[in-house]
Write a protein that holds these residues in place. Structure first.
Motif: not given
Length: 200
Positions: A75-86
């Protein structure tokens, strides 16, 4: 003195990066074990190419080719988001996208203004097809009922012969365990079953 300061700073940076890599590997090791549990139950295989890389599961669920993978976004705030993809093999007369309005606002993604769009689940999601005539081939009420079992998710994409779901994960290790993954498998299976019937 200056050389000592530089050396100490570089050592601290190296140590910090090493700790991050170890933590990342530990997390991916746990996900790998979760995927091995899927392999034990459904067959298939787990693919992992390196020391601290994300594992991926390839297999079948009720006769449908299925994959599970992990993606990330910063994100712009430097936070790393994880996505689960199926991704699950499917057949549909129409290509479409179902997008979370919350995800659209957060990601600043822009829906295709020329496409035909209707709201689902009291505006929590948008169902979009490339042309208005294609929307008539779908049953929005049935799709709405099916996606309740998959909520919450960022988007579902039906394109070609694949049905893909991505959802943001706050606890990626817990979310990749067998039970929550099986629930998503079944939800996607039910959705693709109706799409296959509708496409005949």
């Amino acid at each position: 003195m200056i050389l000592w300061t530089i050396a100490l700073t570089l050592s601290l940076i190296f140590l910090f990066l090493l700790v991050l890599m170890v933590l990342r590997k530990t997390q991916f090791d746990a996900i790998h074990q979760n995927f091995l549990d899927l392999e034990d139950e459904f067959g298939g295989k787990v693919i992992r190419h390196g020391f601290a890389t994300r594992p991926r599961y390839l297999g079948e669920y009720r006769g449908r080719q299925t994959t599970v993978s992990i993606t990330t976004e910063k994100t712009e705030k430097g936070q790393r988001l994880y996505y689960l993809a199926i991704t699950m093999n499917a057949s549909s007369a129409v290509n479409f996208t179902i997008m979370s309005t919350e995800w659209l606002e957060r990601s600043e993604a822009t829906p295709n203004q020329e496409a035909s769009t209707i709201a689902l689940l009291e505006g929590q999601y948008l169902l979009q097809t490339p042309q208005p005539a294609q929307l008539k081939k779908l049953n929005p009420k049935q799709i709405e009922a099916d996606i309740r079992a998959l909520h919450p998710f960022a988007y579902i994409l039906m394109a070609g012969n694949d049905l893909m779901l991505e959802r943001i994960s706050q606890h990626i290790v817990n979310d990749t365990k067998a039970e929550p993954i099986k629930a998503l498998f079944e939800g996607l299976y039910q959705l693709q079953s109706r799409l296959t019937i509708a496409g005949k």
